[in-house]
Scaffold this motif. Structure first.
Motif, PDB file in Angstrom:
ATOM      1  N   LEU A  83       0.755  -1.205  -0.002  1.00 62.81           N
ATOM      2  CA  LEU A  83      -0.086  -0.027  -0.105  1.00 62.81           C
ATOM      3  C   LEU A  83       0.777   1.255   0.056  1.00 62.81           C
ATOM      4  CD1 LEU A  83      -2.821  -0.882   2.575  1.00 62.81           C
ATOM      5  CD2 LEU A  83      -2.716  -1.261   0.104  1.00 62.81           C
ATOM      6  N   GLY A  84       2.160   1.175   0.131  1.00 69.13           N
ATOM      7  CA  GLY A  84       2.922   2.224   0.065  1.00 69.13           C
ATOM      8  C   GLY A  84       2.959   3.087   1.166  1.00 69.13           C
ATOM      9  N   VAL A  85       2.764   2.624   2.500  1.00 69.44           N
ATOM     10  CA  VAL A  85       2.655   3.352   3.662  1.00 69.44           C
ATOM     11  C   VAL A  85       3.905   3.026   4.739  1.00 69.44           C
ATOM     12  CG1 VAL A  85       0.419   3.898   3.517  1.00 69.44           C
ATOM     13  CG2 VAL A  85       0.888   1.899   4.736  1.00 69.44           C
ATOM     14  N   ASP A  86       4.058   3.447   5.761  1.00 68.03           N
ATOM     15  CA  ASP A  86       5.185   3.195   6.620  1.00 68.03           C
ATOM     16  C   ASP A  86       4.838   3.170   8.057  1.00 68.03           C
ATOM     17  OD1 ASP A  86       4.825   6.037   6.961  1.00 68.03           O
ATOM     18  OD2 ASP A  86       7.073   6.404   6.595  1.00 68.03           O
ATOM     19  N   GLN A  87       3.854   3.087   8.493  1.00 70.32           N
ATOM     20  CA  GLN A  87       3.266   2.978  10.099  1.00 70.32           C
ATOM     21  C   GLN A  87       1.757   2.325  10.206  1.00 70.32           C
ATOM     22  OE1 GLN A  87       1.876   7.071  11.403  1.00 70.32           O
ATOM     23  NE2 GLN A  87       2.807   7.883   9.678  1.00 70.32           N
ATOM     24  N   PRO A  88       1.695   1.998  11.390  1.00 72.17           N
ATOM     25  CA  PRO A  88       0.123   1.253  11.418  1.00 72.17           C
ATOM     26  C   PRO A  88      -0.869   2.193  11.577  1.00 72.17           C
ATOM     27  CG  PRO A  88       1.978   0.658  13.135  1.00 72.17           C
ATOM     28  CD  PRO A  88       2.517   1.898  12.523  1.00 72.17           C
ATOM     29  N   ASP A  89      -2.067   1.801  11.613  1.00 74.12           N
ATOM     30  CA  ASP A  89      -3.256   2.497  11.842  1.00 74.12           C
ATOM     31  C   ASP A  89      -4.286   1.715  12.766  1.00 74.12           C
ATOM     32  OD1 ASP A  89      -4.224   1.027   9.811  1.00 74.12           O
ATOM     33  OD2 ASP A  89      -5.038   2.483   8.648  1.00 74.12           O
ATOM     34  N   PHE A  90      -5.281   2.339  12.876  1.00 70.51           N
ATOM     35  CA  PHE A  90      -6.332   1.466  13.627  1.00 70.51           C
ATOM     36  C   PHE A  90      -7.861   2.020  13.021  1.00 70.51           C
ATOM     37  CE2 PHE A  90      -5.903   5.082  16.520  1.00 70.51           C
ATOM     38  CZ  PHE A  90      -7.218   5.572  16.780  1.00 70.51           C
ATOM     39  N   GLY A  91      -8.573   1.049  13.279  1.00 71.92           N
ATOM     40  CA  GLY A  91     -10.058   1.325  12.971  1.00 71.92           C
ATOM     41  C   GLY A  91     -10.889   0.773  13.823  1.00 71.92           C
ATOM     42  N   ALA A  92     -12.373   0.906  13.866  1.00 70.96           N
ATOM     43  CA  ALA A  92     -13.194   0.217  14.766  1.00 70.96           C
ATOM     44  C   ALA A  92     -14.031  -1.135  14.019  1.00 70.96           C
ATOM     45  CB  ALA A  92     -14.338   1.176  14.989  1.00 70.96           C
ATOM     46  N   LEU A  93     -14.146  -1.934  15.216  1.00 72.65           N
ATOM     47  CA  LEU A  93     -15.014  -3.332  14.543  1.00 72.65           C
ATOM     48  C   LEU A  93     -16.308  -3.195  15.054  1.00 72.65           C
ATOM     49  CD1 LEU A  93     -12.042  -5.829  15.512  1.00 72.65           C
ATOM     50  CD2 LEU A  93     -12.600  -5.031  13.202  1.00 72.65           C
ATOM     51  N   PHE A  94     -17.368  -3.436  14.250  1.00 69.35           N
ATOM     52  CA  PHE A  94     -18.604  -3.391  14.698  1.00 69.35           C
ATOM     53  C   PHE A  94     -18.985  -4.851  14.579  1.00 69.35           C
ATOM     54  CE2 PHE A  94     -18.303   0.937  12.964  1.00 69.35           C
ATOM     55  CZ  PHE A  94     -19.128   1.603  13.842  1.00 69.35           C
ATOM     56  N   GLY A 214       5.670  -8.954  16.647  1.00 70.62           N
ATOM     57  CA  GLY A 214       4.874  -9.920  17.424  1.00 70.62           C
ATOM     58  C   GLY A 214       3.462  -9.207  17.715  1.00 70.62           C
ATOM     59  N   PRO A 215       2.447 -10.074  17.606  1.00 73.76           N
ATOM     60  CA  PRO A 215       0.929  -9.497  17.683  1.00 73.76           C
ATOM     61  C   PRO A 215       1.031  -8.710  19.098  1.00 73.76           C
ATOM     62  CG  PRO A 215       0.980 -11.623  16.948  1.00 73.76           C
ATOM     63  CD  PRO A 215       2.531 -11.359  17.262  1.00 73.76           C
ATOM     64  N   LEU A 216       1.820  -9.083  20.161  1.00 74.24           N
ATOM     65  CA  LEU A 216       1.635  -8.299  21.487  1.00 74.24           C
ATOM     66  C   LEU A 216       2.387  -6.992  21.377  1.00 74.24           C
ATOM     67  CD1 LEU A 216       2.727 -11.062  24.230  1.00 74.24           C
ATOM     68  CD2 LEU A 216       0.350 -10.388  23.376  1.00 74.24           C
ATOM     69  N   ASN A 217       3.121  -6.607  20.365  1.00 78.19           N
ATOM     70  CA  ASN A 217       3.734  -5.477  20.361  1.00 78.19           C
ATOM     71  C   ASN A 217       2.576  -4.776  19.646  1.00 78.19           C
ATOM     72  OD1 ASN A 217       6.127  -6.281  21.261  1.00 78.19           O
ATOM     73  ND2 ASN A 217       7.168  -6.788  19.139  1.00 78.19           N
ATOM     74  N   ALA A 218       1.972  -5.199  18.689  1.00 73.18           N
ATOM     75  CA  ALA A 218       0.932  -4.322  17.931  1.00 73.18           C
ATOM     76  C   ALA A 218       0.003  -4.197  19.146  1.00 73.18           C
ATOM     77  CB  ALA A 218       0.295  -5.351  16.853  1.00 73.18           C
ATOM     78  N   ALA A 219      -0.271  -5.255  19.723  1.00 69.29           N
ATOM     79  CA  ALA A 219      -1.486  -4.668  20.930  1.00 69.29           C
ATOM     80  C   ALA A 219      -1.024  -3.510  22.055  1.00 69.29           C
ATOM     81  CB  ALA A 219      -1.698  -5.861  21.796  1.00 69.29           C
ATOM     82  N   VAL A 220       0.428  -3.413  22.348  1.00 74.33           N
ATOM     83  CA  VAL A 220       0.796  -2.257  23.157  1.00 74.33           C
ATOM     84  C   VAL A 220       0.704  -1.073  22.029  1.00 74.33           C
ATOM     85  CG1 VAL A 220       3.025  -1.506  24.022  1.00 74.33           C
ATOM     86  CG2 VAL A 220       2.398  -3.872  24.289  1.00 74.33           C
ATOM     87  N   TRP A 221       1.063  -1.162  20.913  1.00 72.48           N
ATOM     88  CA  TRP A 221       0.941   0.160  20.306  1.00 72.48           C
ATOM     89  C   TRP A 221      -0.646   0.745  20.275  1.00 72.48           C
ATOM     90  CZ3 TRP A 221      -2.022   1.114  15.929  1.00 72.48           C
ATOM     91  CH2 TRP A 221      -1.668   2.604  15.458  1.00 72.48           C
ATOM     92  N   LEU A 222      -1.562  -0.260  19.783  1.00 73.81           N
ATOM     93  CA  LEU A 222      -2.749   0.166  19.848  1.00 73.81           C
ATOM     94  C   LEU A 222      -3.503   0.683  21.143  1.00 73.81           C
ATOM     95  CD1 LEU A 222      -5.572  -0.002  18.169  1.00 73.81           C
ATOM     96  CD2 LEU A 222      -5.972  -1.839  19.006  1.00 73.81           C
TER      97      LEU A 222
END
Length: 277
Positions: A83-94, A214-222
């Protein structure tokens, strides 16, 4: 309990944010993808993009939809490169985005679907701290599940920047969860391996380490990002931690299955064209 979404109304946001939100909402309503919204916003203004996201999430809540958690996007270097990006993002789950394991993605709900395999976490405790740690996450997680996220873009041709995907609820579409909960004491999420097949042919592979190390790192970031915004993760929330490998376009009639070592498998089908998609 107040959150960052309280008080978000169309009459209190800048005109460019409102116009971008309206474009994405109309694309969702009609099933016709829209031009990139970065042309309306400063292409580097991620905060304006999150304002667009918040406005449409608020509209969803006002319409009776229920948030059940959050997704983290752009955690895999492979997906970032796609996608040509360089950082995470977040969204809402319904809640209405959920598809049963082995079920079909709802016809008419998706514009340009792609599928990626992820580790899902379900929380048993709040994560309210801006300085969140791995220990906080380990204590908070009740269990993990294998997951498929069906990502989708309301932006025509997936012509997106970071601003576009953030505004578009992190390009979230639908999600599928496996049904056997696994405690974190029984699996090393960094070491898991993932294989995703389409009609039995391997189309994506990766490991837990491919998700921000690691997925835990992602969860910490979020957790830290949401706490900073005054809308922290809460007990009961579902967290999709991000792709373990490249996302793969989906077409009518496709059947995808992901196997994640230590967690099991999860499967989804896409209706054939004659079934209405």
């Amino acid at each position: 309990m107040s959150t960052a979404l309280d008080g978000v109304r169309a009459d209190t946001v800048p005109p460019a944010v409102l116009k971008a939100a309206d474009l994405l909402a109309e694309a969702t309503r009609t099933g016709a993808a829209c031009p990139p919204v970065r042309t309306l916003l400063d292409d580097g203004d991620v905060e304006a993009a999150y304002a667009v996201q918040q406005l449409n999430v608020r509209r969803g809540l006002d319409a009776g939809r229920r948030i059940v958690g959050r997704k983290i996007g752009l955690t895999s270097r492979a997906v970032q490169a796609q996608l040509g990006v360089d950082q995470p993002d977040f969204g809402a789950l319904f809640a209405d985005m959920a598809v049963p394991d082995g079920g079909e993605a709802a016809a008419g709900r998706l514009l340009q679907p792609k599928v990626e395999a992820e580790v899902a976490l379900v929380l048993g405790r709040d994560l309210p701290h801006r300085e969140c740690t791995v220990v906080d996450v380990l204590r908070a997680v009740d269990f993990a599940l294998p997951a498929l996220e069906i990502v989708d873009s309301r932006v025509r041709g997936w012509d997106i920047s970071l601003v576009d995907t953030v505004a578009d609820n992190a390009s979230c579409g639908l999600y599928v969860l496996g049904g056997t909960p696994v405690p974190l004491t029984a699996v090393d999420l960094r070491a898991v391996t993932m294989t995703m097949t389409r009609a039995g042919e391997t189309v994506s592979e990766g490991t837990g380490a491919d998700c921000l190390g690691g997925p835990l790192n992602a969860a910490v970031w979020l957790a830290a990002a949401l706490a900073e915004r005054g809308d922290p993760l809460r007990a009961g929330d579902l967290v999709l931690t991000g792709a373990l490998g490249p996302m793969v376009p989906a077409a009518p009639g496709d059947v995808f299955e992901a196997r994640i070592s230590g967690l099991g498998s999860v499967r989804v089908a896409f209706p054939a064209e004659e079934d209405g998609q």
